[in-house]
Design a protein around this motif. Sequence first.
Motif, PDB file in Angstrom:
ATOM      1  N   ILE A 219      13.984   2.448  -4.853  1.00  0.00           N
ATOM      2  CA  ILE A 219      13.428   3.606  -4.158  1.00  0.00           C
ATOM      3  C   ILE A 219      12.200   3.213  -3.345  1.00  0.00           C
ATOM      4  O   ILE A 219      11.931   3.795  -2.285  1.00  0.00           O
ATOM      5  CB  ILE A 219      13.092   4.717  -5.176  1.00  0.00           C
ATOM      6  N   TYR A 220      11.463   2.202  -3.814  1.00  0.00           N
ATOM      7  CA  TYR A 220      10.207   1.839  -3.157  1.00  0.00           C
ATOM      8  C   TYR A 220      10.349   0.668  -2.194  1.00  0.00           C
ATOM      9  O   TYR A 220       9.349   0.124  -1.746  1.00  0.00           O
ATOM     10  CB  TYR A 220       9.145   1.529  -4.214  1.00  0.00           C
ATOM     11  N   ARG A 221      11.584   0.292  -1.878  1.00  0.00           N
ATOM     12  CA  ARG A 221      11.768  -0.737  -0.854  1.00  0.00           C
ATOM     13  C   ARG A 221      11.503  -0.107   0.515  1.00  0.00           C
ATOM     14  O   ARG A 221      11.377   1.124   0.648  1.00  0.00           O
ATOM     15  CB  ARG A 221      13.188  -1.284  -0.912  1.00  0.00           C
ATOM     16  N   SER A 222      11.441  -0.923   1.546  1.00  0.00           N
ATOM     17  CA  SER A 222      11.275  -0.388   2.894  1.00  0.00           C
ATOM     18  C   SER A 222      12.554   0.319   3.339  1.00  0.00           C
ATOM     19  O   SER A 222      13.646  -0.249   3.262  1.00  0.00           O
ATOM     20  CB  SER A 222      10.948  -1.522   3.877  1.00  0.00           C
ATOM     21  N   TRP A 223      12.394   1.566   3.765  1.00  0.00           N
ATOM     22  CA  TRP A 223      13.542   2.331   4.261  1.00  0.00           C
ATOM     23  C   TRP A 223      13.534   2.414   5.778  1.00  0.00           C
ATOM     24  O   TRP A 223      14.176   3.268   6.386  1.00  0.00           O
ATOM     25  CB  TRP A 223      13.544   3.734   3.645  1.00  0.00           C
TER      26      TRP A 223
ATOM     27  N   MET B 135       8.647   2.997 -14.408  1.00  0.00           N
ATOM     28  CA  MET B 135       9.487   1.893 -14.846  1.00  0.00           C
ATOM     29  C   MET B 135      10.897   1.941 -14.251  1.00  0.00           C
ATOM     30  O   MET B 135      11.503   0.896 -13.982  1.00  0.00           O
ATOM     31  CB  MET B 135       9.593   1.905 -16.384  1.00  0.00           C
ATOM     32  N   THR B 136      11.431   3.153 -14.051  1.00  0.00           N
ATOM     33  CA  THR B 136      12.838   3.312 -13.671  1.00  0.00           C
ATOM     34  C   THR B 136      13.065   3.346 -12.165  1.00  0.00           C
ATOM     35  O   THR B 136      14.009   2.727 -11.660  1.00  0.00           O
ATOM     36  CB  THR B 136      13.408   4.612 -14.295  1.00  0.00           C
ATOM     37  N   PHE B 137      12.217   4.067 -11.431  1.00  0.00           N
ATOM     38  CA  PHE B 137      12.456   4.248  -9.998  1.00  0.00           C
ATOM     39  C   PHE B 137      12.581   2.929  -9.235  1.00  0.00           C
ATOM     40  O   PHE B 137      13.437   2.811  -8.349  1.00  0.00           O
ATOM     41  CB  PHE B 137      11.358   5.128  -9.394  1.00  0.00           C
ATOM     42  N   PRO B 138      11.746   1.901  -9.523  1.00  0.00           N
ATOM     43  CA  PRO B 138      11.898   0.645  -8.772  1.00  0.00           C
ATOM     44  C   PRO B 138      13.268   0.001  -8.934  1.00  0.00           C
ATOM     45  O   PRO B 138      13.766  -0.647  -8.007  1.00  0.00           O
ATOM     46  CB  PRO B 138      10.790  -0.246  -9.359  1.00  0.00           C
ATOM     47  N   SER B 139      13.909   0.177 -10.106  1.00  0.00           N
ATOM     48  CA  SER B 139      15.228  -0.423 -10.318  1.00  0.00           C
ATOM     49  C   SER B 139      16.290   0.226  -9.437  1.00  0.00           C
ATOM     50  O   SER B 139      17.359  -0.355  -9.209  1.00  0.00           O
ATOM     51  CB  SER B 139      15.634  -0.319 -11.790  1.00  0.00           C
TER      52      SER B 139
ATOM     53  N   MET C  37       0.835  -1.209   0.000  1.00  0.00           N
ATOM     54  CA  MET C  37       0.000   0.000   0.000  1.00  0.00           C
ATOM     55  C   MET C  37       0.870   1.260   0.000  1.00  0.00           C
ATOM     56  O   MET C  37       0.646   2.207  -0.766  1.00  0.00           O
ATOM     57  CB  MET C  37      -0.925  -0.020   1.228  1.00  0.00           C
ATOM     58  N   LEU C  38       1.887   1.263   0.882  1.00  0.00           N
ATOM     59  CA  LEU C  38       2.769   2.425   0.944  1.00  0.00           C
ATOM     60  C   LEU C  38       3.552   2.593  -0.353  1.00  0.00           C
ATOM     61  O   LEU C  38       3.813   3.712  -0.786  1.00  0.00           O
ATOM     62  CB  LEU C  38       3.736   2.277   2.124  1.00  0.00           C
ATOM     63  N   SER C  39       3.915   1.469  -0.974  1.00  0.00           N
ATOM     64  CA  SER C  39       4.652   1.529  -2.229  1.00  0.00           C
ATOM     65  C   SER C  39       3.812   2.166  -3.327  1.00  0.00           C
ATOM     66  O   SER C  39       4.302   2.983  -4.105  1.00  0.00           O
ATOM     67  CB  SER C  39       5.086   0.116  -2.642  1.00  0.00           C
ATOM     68  N   VAL C  40       2.549   1.801  -3.390  1.00  0.00           N
ATOM     69  CA  VAL C  40       1.644   2.390  -4.389  1.00  0.00           C
ATOM     70  C   VAL C  40       1.458   3.879  -4.119  1.00  0.00           C
ATOM     71  O   VAL C  40       1.494   4.711  -5.042  1.00  0.00           O
ATOM     72  CB  VAL C  40       0.272   1.666  -4.372  1.00  0.00           C
ATOM     73  N   LEU C  41       1.280   4.221  -2.844  1.00  0.00           N
ATOM     74  CA  LEU C  41       1.114   5.627  -2.478  1.00  0.00           C
ATOM     75  C   LEU C  41       2.369   6.426  -2.831  1.00  0.00           C
ATOM     76  O   LEU C  41       2.273   7.564  -3.321  1.00  0.00           O
ATOM     77  CB  LEU C  41       0.817   5.744  -0.980  1.00  0.00           C
ATOM     78  N   SER C  42       3.544   5.842  -2.616  1.00  0.00           N
ATOM     79  CA  SER C  42       4.803   6.521  -2.949  1.00  0.00           C
ATOM     80  C   SER C  42       4.901   6.795  -4.444  1.00  0.00           C
ATOM     81  O   SER C  42       5.348   7.869  -4.864  1.00  0.00           O
ATOM     82  CB  SER C  42       5.999   5.674  -2.500  1.00  0.00           C
ATOM     83  N   ARG C  43       4.482   5.835  -5.244  1.00  0.00           N
ATOM     84  CA  ARG C  43       4.502   6.028  -6.694  1.00  0.00           C
ATOM     85  C   ARG C  43       3.570   7.163  -7.108  1.00  0.00           C
ATOM     86  O   ARG C  43       3.922   7.995  -7.967  1.00  0.00           O
ATOM     87  CB  ARG C  43       4.096   4.729  -7.398  1.00  0.00           C
ATOM     88  N   MET C  44       2.385   7.199  -6.494  1.00  0.00           N
ATOM     89  CA  MET C  44       1.419   8.249  -6.823  1.00  0.00           C
ATOM     90  C   MET C  44       1.965   9.628  -6.442  1.00  0.00           C
ATOM     91  O   MET C  44       1.806  10.605  -7.178  1.00  0.00           O
ATOM     92  CB  MET C  44       0.088   7.974  -6.114  1.00  0.00           C
ATOM     93  N   ILE C  45       2.628   9.689  -5.275  1.00  0.00           N
ATOM     94  CA  ILE C  45       3.211  10.962  -4.831  1.00  0.00           C
ATOM     95  C   ILE C  45       4.303  11.408  -5.793  1.00  0.00           C
ATOM     96  O   ILE C  45       4.390  12.587  -6.162  1.00  0.00           O
ATOM     97  CB  ILE C  45       3.770  10.829  -3.395  1.00  0.00           C
ATOM     98  N   ASP C  46       5.147  10.465  -6.233  1.00  0.00           N
ATOM     99  CA  ASP C  46       6.233  10.807  -7.155  1.00  0.00           C
ATOM    100  C   ASP C  46       5.691  11.333  -8.483  1.00  0.00           C
ATOM    101  O   ASP C  46       6.220  12.309  -9.033  1.00  0.00           O
ATOM    102  CB  ASP C  46       7.122   9.592  -7.392  1.00  0.00           C
TER     103      ASP C  46
ATOM    104  N   SER D 118       9.872  15.748  -0.525  1.00  0.00           N
ATOM    105  CA  SER D 118       8.752  14.841  -0.246  1.00  0.00           C
ATOM    106  C   SER D 118       9.235  13.554   0.416  1.00  0.00           C
ATOM    107  O   SER D 118       8.625  13.066   1.371  1.00  0.00           O
ATOM    108  CB  SER D 118       7.990  14.521  -1.536  1.00  0.00           C
ATOM    109  N   LYS D 119      10.367  13.001  -0.080  1.00  0.00           N
ATOM    110  CA  LYS D 119      10.897  11.773   0.522  1.00  0.00           C
ATOM    111  C   LYS D 119      11.364  12.019   1.952  1.00  0.00           C
ATOM    112  O   LYS D 119      11.134  11.199   2.842  1.00  0.00           O
ATOM    113  CB  LYS D 119      12.070  11.243  -0.317  1.00  0.00           C
TER     114      LYS D 119
END
Length: 456
Positions: free
Chosen positions: A56-60, A49-53, A1-10, A115-116
């Motif tokens: 960035i969306y792993r747990s910090w 497509m690029t940010f996950p590589s 859920m947080l990963s999806v929200l992070s993508r939307m924010i980006d 934002s991050k």
Amino acid sequence: MLSVLSRMIDIAVVALGALLAASIHAQNLVWLDDMQSTLLAFNCVLVIMTFPSFRIYRSWRGKPVYDLLWRVTLAWLIVEGAGVLLTFSLHRSDLLSRLWLLYWGVITSALLMISKAVVHAVLKSLRREGFNQKAVAIVGAAPYGQFLIEQMRSRPEAGFSPVCVFDETFASAELAGVPVKRDLADLTLLVRGRAIRELWLALPIAQESKIHQIVTEFRHDFVNIRFIPDVRSLSFFNHAVVDLLGVPAINLAASPITDLSVLPKRVFDRVFAAGVLLALAPLMITLAVAVKVSSRGPVFFKQKRKGIDGHEFEIYKFRSMKVHVETPGHVTQAKKGDKRVTRVGAFLRRTSLDELPQFINVLKGEMSVVGPRPHALEHDNIYKDLVKGYMFRYRIKPGITGWAQVNGFRGETDRIEKMMGRVKLDLYYMQHWTFGLDMKIVAMTLWKGFAGANAY
């Protein structure tokens, strides 16, 4: 859920950056034209497509935020660069303002970092207050299990909470206030009742059968199982797990500062050194003349020192002593009232102005502004076997100033205790390095001044 929200924010941040860039460029609140809208849509797809590589969306959770900030900035610059290349390949670059692209790149980089950082800070604050915690069971008791419990409690913002310890041989009912379970069935009940989110195996590598038993027992359960071997005695640094030829490896003796995270340090070193050399050129010329006139010999004193990974280089200083010949393999440190020191040299050493030429070493890439101070090769040979961790200091670039220097360890090391104290602070710096810590050390050096009681 947080990963999806992070993508939307980006995606929202990228779009907002494009609008702000257009408004600044037009000096009025405007919407994007067709070409800008097309490039925005293309870059949004590239972000997904690029940010996950870049992970960035792993747990910090429990990880340093500066690493996240540099990853997201680099990823965005690559995305924007790919967008620009697309416009060139379609021969539509003449329809895009280069100034707008520059504004967009800078504004979006800033917004992404902000934002991050804000999200990271909010989550840390919530965890500190007891929210968003992950329940952890530790397999393995004292002393390493207790160490992990203390680590979790000392860093509540990481969001890990110890709820039990599993050890079939531990005699006490509690370990550091955490209940101990001796029956695997009790641990299984907690895991399958979703009371445990993380299983940390704090076991020595020799207990392979126990590790295999735990992993097999919970292979169908939705619990994170992490093997955290106790390798504290083998290294002076944090033990990063890296990918080596597709195989996970634990760094036991390697530089704790990665190439990506050190980029701002490298840029700062060159820019700062160039600025200092230009600004202080008249002063340095004056000092050079004073050194030359005060006594016979060269202006600069040059000496071999070890740099990063033991590569030798010549360090530059203004000569502060009369020309003399040392016994081969021996270096005599300057002492209070040393007759070899010239009158001009005494002033230079007291004010540390003799160190100014080392900014040339920084500009050449041999040294850093901040880092462990390099010692004479003869001293390295003496102390490497006497002081634990001494040679690990050379896993990063040596510096003009450092954490040890701003904490009082300057000048002569006439007792081994002084060198031990200096090395301890140098290793602390390397373990806890951030670009912010470098800026703090620079500020402390400027505030306290370069002069000191031990500088003679």
